[in-house]
Write an enzyme that holds these catalytic residues in place. Structure first.
Site, short mmCIF file in Angstrom:
data_model
loop_
_atom_site.label_atom_id
_atom_site.label_comp_id
_atom_site.label_asym_id
_atom_site.label_seq_id
_atom_site.Cartn_x
_atom_site.Cartn_y
_atom_site.Cartn_z
N GLU A 43 -21.57 -20.40 39.74
CA GLU A 43 -21.48 -18.95 39.88
C GLU A 43 -22.91 -18.41 39.90
O GLU A 43 -23.68 -18.66 38.97
CB GLU A 43 -20.69 -18.28 38.74
CG GLU A 43 -20.57 -16.77 38.99
CD GLU A 43 -19.93 -15.95 37.86
OE1 GLU A 43 -19.72 -14.76 38.07
OE2 GLU A 43 -19.68 -16.51 36.78
N ASP A 96 -33.99 -17.31 39.62
CA ASP A 96 -33.67 -16.45 40.75
C ASP A 96 -33.05 -17.34 41.82
O ASP A 96 -33.66 -18.33 42.25
CB ASP A 96 -34.96 -15.80 41.27
CG ASP A 96 -34.68 -14.78 42.36
OD1 ASP A 96 -33.69 -14.94 43.11
OD2 ASP A 96 -35.47 -13.82 42.47
N ASP A 118 -25.36 -7.79 42.86
CA ASP A 118 -26.12 -6.53 42.93
C ASP A 118 -26.14 -6.05 44.39
O ASP A 118 -26.40 -6.83 45.30
CB ASP A 118 -27.56 -6.75 42.44
CG ASP A 118 -27.60 -7.02 40.94
OD1 ASP A 118 -26.59 -6.76 40.26
OD2 ASP A 118 -28.64 -7.51 40.46
N LYS A 122 -30.77 -0.24 49.48
CA LYS A 122 -31.75 0.11 50.52
C LYS A 122 -31.79 -0.95 51.61
O LYS A 122 -31.83 -2.15 51.30
CB LYS A 122 -33.16 0.25 49.92
CG LYS A 122 -33.27 1.45 49.01
CD LYS A 122 -34.67 1.65 48.51
CE LYS A 122 -34.72 2.86 47.60
NZ LYS A 122 -35.63 2.73 46.49
N ASP A 154 -16.40 -4.45 44.06
CA ASP A 154 -15.70 -3.18 44.28
C ASP A 154 -16.54 -2.27 45.18
O ASP A 154 -16.16 -1.15 45.46
CB ASP A 154 -15.45 -2.47 42.94
CG ASP A 154 -16.75 -2.01 42.31
OD1 ASP A 154 -17.75 -2.76 42.36
OD2 ASP A 154 -16.80 -0.89 41.77
N GLU A 193 -16.27 -9.77 34.06
CA GLU A 193 -16.57 -8.62 33.22
C GLU A 193 -16.60 -7.31 34.03
O GLU A 193 -15.99 -6.31 33.67
CB GLU A 193 -17.94 -8.85 32.57
CG GLU A 193 -18.19 -8.00 31.40
CD GLU A 193 -18.70 -8.85 30.23
OE1 GLU A 193 -19.41 -8.29 29.43
OE2 GLU A 193 -18.41 -10.05 30.14
N TYR A 194 -17.32 -7.36 35.16
CA TYR A 194 -17.43 -6.16 36.01
C TYR A 194 -16.09 -5.81 36.65
O TYR A 194 -15.78 -4.64 36.85
CB TYR A 194 -18.50 -6.39 37.09
CG TYR A 194 -19.87 -5.94 36.64
CD1 TYR A 194 -20.48 -6.54 35.55
CD2 TYR A 194 -20.54 -4.92 37.29
CE1 TYR A 194 -21.74 -6.14 35.12
CE2 TYR A 194 -21.79 -4.50 36.87
CZ TYR A 194 -22.39 -5.11 35.79
OH TYR A 194 -23.62 -4.70 35.36
N GLU A 195 -15.32 -6.83 36.96
CA GLU A 195 -14.01 -6.59 37.58
C GLU A 195 -13.10 -5.81 36.61
O GLU A 195 -12.41 -4.88 37.02
CB GLU A 195 -13.38 -7.94 37.94
CG GLU A 195 -12.09 -7.85 38.71
CD GLU A 195 -11.66 -9.23 39.23
OE1 GLU A 195 -12.43 -10.21 39.09
OE2 GLU A 195 -10.56 -9.31 39.79
N1 SAM Z 1 -20.88 -11.77 37.82
C1 SAM Z 1 -20.82 -10.89 36.67
C2 SAM Z 1 -19.56 -10.08 36.69
O1 SAM Z 1 -18.90 -10.02 37.74
O2 SAM Z 1 -19.21 -9.52 35.65
C3 SAM Z 1 -22.09 -10.02 36.60
C4 SAM Z 1 -22.28 -9.04 37.71
S1 SAM Z 1 -23.83 -8.16 37.60
C5 SAM Z 1 -23.58 -6.74 38.54
C6 SAM Z 1 -24.88 -9.13 38.68
C7 SAM Z 1 -25.66 -10.19 37.93
O3 SAM Z 1 -26.34 -11.00 38.89
C8 SAM Z 1 -26.72 -9.64 37.00
O4 SAM Z 1 -26.62 -10.25 35.74
C9 SAM Z 1 -28.04 -10.01 37.69
O5 SAM Z 1 -29.09 -10.23 36.79
C10 SAM Z 1 -27.64 -11.28 38.43
N2 SAM Z 1 -28.47 -11.55 39.62
C11 SAM Z 1 -28.78 -10.66 40.60
N3 SAM Z 1 -29.56 -11.23 41.54
C12 SAM Z 1 -29.73 -12.52 41.15
C13 SAM Z 1 -30.45 -13.61 41.69
N4 SAM Z 1 -31.16 -13.49 42.82
N5 SAM Z 1 -30.42 -14.80 41.05
C14 SAM Z 1 -29.72 -14.93 39.89
N6 SAM Z 1 -29.03 -13.91 39.31
C15 SAM Z 1 -29.03 -12.72 39.93
#
Ligand code: SAM
Length: 214
Positions: A43, A96, A118, A122, A154, A193-195
């Site tokens: 994931e 990352d 995320d 932009k 969403d 969690e976000y779902e």
């Molecule tokens: N997947 C989880 C959920 O659905 O509840 C968390 C969603 S949260 C909006 C997005 C997560 O992705 C954040 O914790 C962020 O730090 C991580 N993230 C964003 N870009 C990333 C990247 N390039 N590499 C690793 N993690 C990343």
């Protein structure tokens, strides 16, 4: 995700047994690391890790790797992970995902989950979206030929963008819905969690599954 600086999180992660620290040296050796031939699912952007923890508990026959960019978020996943020391099929990497091909070899991963990635709204940041053609090319390198990707969000503009990216990159879409919880695909769906948060607010959840391009 709102990020709070959690004091000492980097140091705590550096010593944690559930985090793989020298991840680039593991490239091509993940199967050896898990000590079995079970498929490896990842994931990317797992946040606090609720989804991947539940998946690991439900599927002991699959190895799971949760990838998260920020220490302050990963620390929350580690806290939950500590409550289940019996799990031997779940590990984390703080990185990352842009550098994912430095960590996994060709054909090393069987499935990728992208949950509520995320949006990077932009246009000039489109390449950073985890479903951009640039990221799909990285997944193409590390996924097995029979592998696939599941994406949930969403965020409708991000979903539209992701559908277009998949088409542009030649990834067949084998399942798609713009209202997951009212669809045939809801059976067996594990909420992230976000779902939980966004569906609780009344937002519809979009989902698509892609298979490896022929
Ligand atoms: N997947 C989880 C959920 O659905 O509840 C968390 C969603 S949260 C909006 C997005 C997560 O992705 C954040 O914790 C962020 O730090 C991580 N993230 C964003 N870009 C990333 C990247 N390039 N590499 C690793 N993690 C990343």
């Amino acid at each position: 995700m709102r990020l709070r600086n959690v004091t000492g999180s980097r140091e705590m992660i550096a010593e944690n047994e559930y985090v793989v620290h020298d991840e680039t040296t593991m490239k091509g050796k993940w199967q050896e690391f898990f000590g079995n031939d079970n498929p490896i699912h990842a994931e990317i952007g797992m946040g606090k890790g609720t989804f991947i923890m539940e998946m690991a508990m439900l599927h002991p026959e699959i190895n799971y790797i949760g990838i998260e960019k920020y220490s302050s978020v990963l620390i929350r996943a580690i806290e939950k992970r500590k409550e289940h020391p019996e799990l031997n099929n779940l590990f984390f990497i703080r990185m990352d995902a842009e550098y994912i091909t430095d960590v996994f070899a060709e054909d090393e991963i069987s499935y990728i989950y992208l949950n509520f990635s995320d949006p990077w709204p932009k246009d000039r940041h489109a390449k950073r979206r985890l479903t951009s053609v640039q990221f799909l090319a990285r997944y193409h390198t590390i996924l097995k030929k029979e592998g696939g990707i599941q994406f949930k969000t969403d965020n409708v503009p991000l979903f539209d963008f992701s559908v277009e990216s998949a088409k542009e990159a030649g990834w067949p879409i084998i399942a798609i819905t713009r209202d997951l919880h009212a669809s045939e695909y809801v059976e067996g769906n594990i909420m992230t969690e976000y779902e939980k948060k966004f569906s609780g607010l009344g937002n519809k959840i979009c989902m698509m599954r892609l298979t490896y391009p022929k």
